[in-house]
Scaffold this motif. Structure first.
Motif, short mmCIF file in Angstrom:
data_model
loop_
_atom_site.label_atom_id
_atom_site.label_comp_id
_atom_site.label_asym_id
_atom_site.label_seq_id
_atom_site.Cartn_x
_atom_site.Cartn_y
_atom_site.Cartn_z
N ASP A 1 60.09 -49.25 -80.65
CA ASP A 1 59.22 -49.21 -79.48
C ASP A 1 58.47 -47.90 -79.34
OD1 ASP A 1 60.08 -51.83 -78.11
OD2 ASP A 1 61.99 -50.82 -78.49
N ALA A 2 59.05 -46.82 -79.87
CA ALA A 2 58.43 -45.50 -79.82
C ALA A 2 58.96 -44.69 -81.00
CB ALA A 2 58.73 -44.80 -78.50
N ALA A 3 58.29 -43.57 -81.28
CA ALA A 3 58.70 -42.75 -82.42
C ALA A 3 58.27 -41.32 -82.20
CB ALA A 3 58.09 -43.28 -83.72
N MET A 4 59.10 -40.39 -82.66
CA MET A 4 58.72 -38.99 -82.68
C MET A 4 58.02 -38.73 -84.00
SD MET A 4 59.27 -37.01 -80.04
CE MET A 4 59.74 -35.32 -80.41
N LEU A 5 56.70 -38.68 -83.94
CA LEU A 5 55.87 -38.59 -85.14
C LEU A 5 55.27 -37.21 -85.26
CD1 LEU A 5 54.95 -40.45 -87.44
CD2 LEU A 5 52.94 -41.03 -86.07
N THR A 6 55.17 -36.71 -86.48
CA THR A 6 54.65 -35.37 -86.73
C THR A 6 53.47 -35.42 -87.68
OG1 THR A 6 55.35 -33.10 -87.24
CG2 THR A 6 56.12 -34.83 -88.73
N GLU A 7 52.77 -34.29 -87.79
CA GLU A 7 51.69 -34.19 -88.76
C GLU A 7 52.25 -34.11 -90.18
OE1 GLU A 7 48.77 -34.78 -88.08
OE2 GLU A 7 48.10 -33.86 -86.21
N PRO A 8 51.53 -34.64 -91.18
CA PRO A 8 50.19 -35.22 -91.10
C PRO A 8 50.15 -36.70 -90.72
CG PRO A 8 50.88 -35.18 -93.37
CD PRO A 8 52.00 -34.53 -92.59
N ALA B 1 57.10 -43.96 -92.47
CA ALA B 1 57.30 -45.39 -92.19
C ALA B 1 57.23 -45.73 -90.71
CB ALA B 1 58.65 -45.84 -92.75
N MET B 2 57.07 -44.74 -89.85
CA MET B 2 57.15 -44.99 -88.41
C MET B 2 56.00 -45.81 -87.87
SD MET B 2 58.64 -41.39 -86.91
CE MET B 2 60.29 -40.81 -87.32
N ALA B 3 54.78 -45.53 -88.30
CA ALA B 3 53.62 -46.27 -87.77
C ALA B 3 53.72 -47.75 -88.10
CB ALA B 3 52.33 -45.67 -88.32
N ALA B 4 54.14 -48.06 -89.32
CA ALA B 4 54.29 -49.46 -89.71
C ALA B 4 55.39 -50.14 -88.90
CB ALA B 4 54.60 -49.56 -91.20
N THR C 1 54.29 -32.38 -83.14
CA THR C 1 55.24 -33.50 -83.12
C THR C 1 55.29 -34.04 -81.70
OG1 THR C 1 56.57 -32.46 -84.85
CG2 THR C 1 57.59 -34.24 -83.61
N VAL C 2 54.98 -35.32 -81.54
CA VAL C 2 54.94 -35.92 -80.20
C VAL C 2 55.57 -37.31 -80.23
CG1 VAL C 2 52.90 -34.63 -79.46
CG2 VAL C 2 52.62 -36.84 -80.59
N LEU C 3 55.90 -37.80 -79.06
CA LEU C 3 56.44 -39.15 -78.93
C LEU C 3 55.26 -40.12 -78.81
CD1 LEU C 3 59.03 -40.85 -78.56
CD2 LEU C 3 58.80 -40.50 -76.10
N VAL C 4 55.20 -41.09 -79.71
CA VAL C 4 54.08 -42.03 -79.74
C VAL C 4 54.56 -43.46 -79.55
CG1 VAL C 4 52.72 -40.53 -81.25
CG2 VAL C 4 54.16 -42.32 -82.27
#
Length: 309
Positions: free
Chosen positions: A183-190, A172-175, A115-118
């Motif tokens: 502006d940024a999101a804490m996104l995790t796998e997958p 829904a974060m990437a969209a 899980t990282v900030l993207v």
């Protein structure tokens, strides 16, 4: 599936147990709650390999939507043991919900963060200072993700009080990033691997809490722990053994996880896999509690020892 290495690892522990395996395996099953992802998959790996009977236990595994629902089910007695993230466990304990951790689940490590900030590809954001007045997406408000981002912002020249946090599902974060709604999101796998062409790393924000810490654990109620001390000890020992094996055998666990989570096996093999805690250590818990108090996710200070069953 190759069972040889795991069976060897668990064989010594099972043989050392004083209560006969056959007698225990015929008893009341341990009702276990998990979520449909990598973070709580150790019970599934144990079940797929037939290892509960080897440890003198029976299992009954239920998948729930999230750790909060699992903690509630454990507290009510509907489940015996279940997964929860560390901040939720601590907050529940502070509210008087009598649960404690009997085994570690996922361990954050800066060597393999899942899980990282993207940010959106091409974004000029670089530091916490750049997030002043910006919006960051997290899956749950006031949880570990918000704590981690806040700590990273404050450590890299920003002011987390000047950043907006918005609750959005991981899927829904990437969209939302692509559309400029966040502006940024804490996104995790997958989702990280699924959307790797649309997002890029801003920071491994969890590292602002510590290089290693426990993200989640398996909890049981105080009552169940008191009345089922032997089963609790066996379950905890089994999860530690499975964690040690699973951390080193991602190929063998990929098919199990893909089936359970409804994912393509090729995606599971491509993504960064969760690291499981191989010991239940206060030093892996305290940094999260301290950060959660600082950023308001916990009402008052708490010692790691208060959460360990």
């Amino acid at each position: 599936m190759k069972r040889h290495d795991l069976l060897l690892a668990l064989g010594g522990a099972a043989a050392a147990l004083a209560v006969p395996v056959t007698a225990r395996a015929a008893g009341k099953p341990v009702r276990i709650g998990v979520v449909a992802s990598d973070v709580s998959a150790e019970p599934l790996y144990a079940e797929a390999q037939g290892l509960y009977a080897r440890a003198g236990l029976e299992s009954q595994i239920t998948t729930l939507a999230n750790g909060g629902a699992i903690i509630a089910a454990v507290a009510s007695g509907a489940l015996d043991v279940g997964f929860g993230n560390l901040t939720s466990i601590a907050a529940a304990r502070q509210r008087g919900v009598p649960v404690k951790i009997v085994a570690p689940a996922t361990l954050y490590t800066d060597k393999a963060p899942v899980t990282v900030l993207v940010k959106a590809r091409g974004s000029k954001l670089k530091t916490g200072a750049d997030l002043r007045g910006k919006t960051v997406a997290i899956s749950t408000l006031r949880g570990e993700l918000q704590v981690a981002v806040s700590a990273w912002i404050d450590k890299t020249g920003g002011d987390s009080a000047q950043t907006k946090f918005l609750e959005i599902p991981f899927a829904a974060m990437a969209a939302a990033l692509g559309a400029g709604r966040i502006d940024a999101a804490m996104l995790t796998e997958p989702a990280l691997t699924l959307h790797k062409d649309a997002v890029e790393l801003l920071a491994p924000a969890y590292t602002a809490i510590a290089d290693e810490f426990l993200i989640g654990g398996f909890v049981a109620s105080d009552t169940w722990l008191r009345d089922n001390a032997d089963s609790a000890k066996r379950f905890g020992g089994l999860m530690l053994d499975v964690a040690r094996w699973a951390n080193r055998h991602h190929n063998e666990t990929a098919a199990i996880l893909a089936k359970h989570a409804g994912l393509d096996e090729a995606l599971v093999r491509a993504m960064t896999r969760a690291t499981y805690g191989e010991r239940l250590a206060p030093e892996h818990i305290q940094p999260v509690l301290d950060a959660a108090v600082k950023y308001g996710s916990l009402k008052s200070p708490m010692k790691a020892s208060e959460l360990i069953g």
